[in-house]
Design an enzyme around this catalytic site. Structure first.
Site, PDB file in Angstrom:
ATOM      1  N   ASP A 141       0.828  -1.211   0.000  1.00 27.65           N
ATOM      2  CA  ASP A 141       0.000   0.000   0.000  1.00 27.65           C
ATOM      3  C   ASP A 141       0.863   1.261   0.000  1.00 27.65           C
ATOM      4  O   ASP A 141       1.804   1.379   0.792  1.00 27.65           O
ATOM      5  CB  ASP A 141      -0.858  -0.036   1.282  1.00 27.65           C
ATOM      6  CG  ASP A 141      -1.976   0.983   1.293  1.00 27.65           C
ATOM      7  OD1 ASP A 141      -2.917   0.813   0.519  1.00 27.65           O
ATOM      8  OD2 ASP A 141      -1.902   1.937   2.086  1.00 27.65           O
TER       9      ASP A 141
ATOM     10  N   GLU B 232       1.421  -0.531  -5.015  1.00 29.45           N
ATOM     11  CA  GLU B 232       0.345   0.400  -5.374  1.00 29.45           C
ATOM     12  C   GLU B 232       0.999   1.779  -5.556  1.00 29.45           C
ATOM     13  O   GLU B 232       0.710   2.731  -4.839  1.00 29.45           O
ATOM     14  CB  GLU B 232      -0.703   0.457  -4.258  1.00 29.45           C
ATOM     15  CG  GLU B 232      -1.957   1.200  -4.651  1.00 29.45           C
ATOM     16  CD  GLU B 232      -2.535   2.049  -3.531  1.00 29.45           C
ATOM     17  OE1 GLU B 232      -1.843   2.304  -2.535  1.00 29.45           O
ATOM     18  OE2 GLU B 232      -3.678   2.476  -3.681  1.00 29.45           O
TER      19      GLU B 232
HETATM   20  C1  NOJ Z   1      -4.680   2.789  -0.670  1.00 26.90           C
HETATM   21  C2  NOJ Z   1      -5.770   1.813  -0.344  1.00 26.90           C
HETATM   22  O1  NOJ Z   1      -6.087   1.092  -1.495  1.00 26.90           O
HETATM   23  C3  NOJ Z   1      -6.922   2.612   0.207  1.00 26.90           C
HETATM   24  O2  NOJ Z   1      -8.083   1.847   0.340  1.00 26.90           O
HETATM   25  C4  NOJ Z   1      -6.504   3.207   1.515  1.00 26.90           C
HETATM   26  O3  NOJ Z   1      -7.540   4.044   2.015  1.00 26.90           O
HETATM   27  C5  NOJ Z   1      -5.225   4.045   1.353  1.00 26.90           C
HETATM   28  N1  NOJ Z   1      -4.226   3.398   0.546  1.00 26.90           N
HETATM   29  C6  NOJ Z   1      -4.612   4.321   2.692  1.00 26.90           C
HETATM   30  O4  NOJ Z   1      -4.063   3.140   3.200  1.00 26.90           O
END
Ligand code: NOJ
Length: 556
Positions: free
Chosen positions: A216, A278
């Protein structure tokens, strides 16, 4: 159409599983509820694994299931080595993992290293320790500017990116940084202790047998020294503007050494363990730095997800993708939906650009045309699954599920809604529990009791899995058929070239391993290219390529 920049892509000689894998995102809260409490859980996932295997996917990415106060649906982790009782136990996890492996499915778990929950023992220790203490060094604690926060950063969920703490004696203390909710303090990745702690977390899950991680917000982990102001916060808010200077909280170079160490850890384990970042990093030539051979295996191709569904936009994006990822020998990882954006079956049924994607659609917004959205979504999926590389699917898209666009405010859970006083309805609409068996109860079989943490809209019944299973023409059967064909034809490892004479303002066509793929973006049917139709995104047959249709054809 201007065909400037048309690329080609050679077939991949590297057989690594992740280069061509179709990876299905399970959002544990909403996949299947094994104990009837209305919250999806690990037992529920295990009970439905065979359905997933029958779809023809290669791996599953599980969104967070670790202990968490659930202020951001689990992306606020209070213990990186456990399972939240909401979802079960570590034993349930092991059972799920073993069953998945027996069925030939790999499992990636979600790791959230940019921030922890404010309930994590590290943050609690920091709060209870004096300024300048090693405990506070785990996070970004700073003095303010008088009564103002240390800098001008704002949170991705709205409001300031700083919260001030109260000292044990009741006086106002330092501020801590949180790029997301105030319950998600950012960790200080300059601190070697934070780095060591996370390396142990990686090993904990790798030792349990996971096949890798979805990571993440990796592009936020390193911050510019001294945490200077965002130079154009007034125009970009919490984000960045492509082509302008990198803001101090995004894309800092120093972060790459961390992922190189992580890669070495993964590589020291047997089997090909992988990490997908991500990394919301654009342009893709910049994202490519994140998938150099000794860093991430994959990053999500967000440019593709963000692209308007037009011939011009998709043409440019596909070119940019192969150019960027081929330059470092990485696969492109295509994606159309996830738990943060409007489901593509709804996004394509209205005028929703990327700028609104994570803002959701609420009852007061223009409503999508679900029929048109599904028609286009099926075509977009068929087009995308024919591209070489890896692809991520989001649970429910195989049912053609639309977004829940009429959810009432009383049910909303996304912090985006609360931090913007409802101005952005947020992401709950794409996170609604899945309908499995039409009409068995109010949740259409998601739970045994009918309870569901977010209510389904009435129309979800019509999309239930059991209604589509074995039914010719259903979206579920289309996904199964196309995933089987993709594998049989080895398109994931395949080659790519545009069929330029069929690329116009309203159509695109390409070849992968001798298969011709064409999509008609326009409103008028176009002539059928030569070849035998293998699959279509539309029902029925035609001797033309119909509007919004994607076809795969085999040369005669
Ligand atoms: C990306 C995640 O996919 C999302 O759902 C989340 O709110 C944020 N990062 C913070 O962790």
């Amino acid at each position: 159409m201007e065909l400037f920049g048309a690329v080609t892509h050679p077939a991949s000689k590297k057989a690594d599983w992740w280069r061509s894998a179709v990876i299905y995102q399970v959002y544990p809260r909403s996949f299947a509820d094994g104990n009837g409490d209305g919250m999806g859980d690990l037992k529920g996932i295990t009970s439905r694994l065979e359905s997933l295997a029958s779809l023809g996917i290669d791996a599953i990415w599980l969104s967070p299931f670790m202990p968490s106060p659930q202020k951001d649906a689990g992306y606020d982790v209070s213990d990186y080595r456990g399972v939240d009782p909401l979802f079960g136990t570590l034993d349930d996890f092991d059972v799920m993992l073993n069953r998945a492996h027996e069925l030939g499915l790999k499992i990636l778990v979600d790791l959230v290293p940019n921030h922890s929950s404010d309930q994590h023992a590290w943050f609690q220790a920091a709060l209870n320790s004096p300024e300048g203490s090693p405990e506070r060094e785990f996070y970004h604690f700073k003095d303010g500017n008088g009564d103002l926060p240390p800098n001008n950063w704002v949170s991705m969920f709205g409001g300031p990116a700083w919260t001030r703490v109260t000292n044990p004696d009741g006086s106002l203390g330092q501020w801590y940084c949180h790029l997301f909710d105030s319950s998600q303090p950012d960790l200080n990745w300059e601190n070697p202790k934070v780095q060591e702690a996370f390396e142990d977390v990686l090993k904990f899950w790798l030792d349990r047998g996971v096949d890798g991680f979805r990571v993440d917000q990796p592009h936020a982990m390193a911050k510019a020294k001294g945490l200077p102001d965002h130079p154009y916060v007034d125009r970009a808010g919490a984000g960045f503007i492509e082509g302008e200077e990198n803001p101090p909280m995004w894309f800092q170079d120093s972060v790459h050494t961390i992922f190189r160490r992580w890669r070495a850890i993964l590589d020291s384990y047997p089997g090909e363990r992988v990490m997908c970042g991500e990394a919301y990093v654009l342009p893709l030539s910049f994202m490519a730095l994140w998938v150099r051979p000794d860093e991430f295996h994959q990053t999500f191709n967000f440019r593709y997800l963000d692209s308007l569904w037009t011939a011009e936009s998709i043409f440019k994006t596909v070119n940019e993708s192969f150019e960027a990822f081929d330059s470092v020998g990485a696969p492109s990882t295509w994606v159309l939906s996830n738990h943060d954006v409007i489901r593509h079956a709804s996004r394509l049924g209205g005028d929703y650009g990327r700028s609104t994607a994570s803002d959701g659609i609420g009852p007061k917004n223009p409503q999508p045309d679900n029929e048109l959205g599904l028609t286009k979504a099926r075509a977009a999926t068929l087009f995308t699954l024919a591209l070489p590389g890896s692809m991520y699917l989001y649970q429910g898209e195989e049912l053609g599920l639309p977004e829940h666009t009429t959810l009432e405010d009383e049910f909303r859970q996304d912090p985006t809604f609360f931090r913007t006083n409802g101005a952005r309805v947020g992401r709950d609409g794409c996170r609604v529990p899945l309908p499995w068996e039409a009409g068995v109860n109010a949740s259409n079989g998601f739970s045994s009791t009918g309870s569901a943490w977010l209510p389904q809209p009435d129309i979800y019944k019509n999309y239930s899995r059991d209604l589509q299973e074995g039914k010719a023409g259903s979206t579920l059967e289309m996904y199964k058929a196309v995933l089987a064909l993709r594998k049989e034809l080895d398109l994931g490892h395949g080659s790519f070239e545009w069929v330029t004479e069929l690329c116009t303002n309203s159509s695109l066509a390409f070849r992968n391993n001798g298969i011709l793929v064409i999509h008609n973006f326009g409103s008028v049917a176009i002539s059928m290219p030569e070849g035998q139709v293998l699959i279509s995104s539309l029902e029925g047959v035609s001797d033309e390529v119909r509007p919004n249709e994607t076809l795969w054809l085999k040369g005669l």
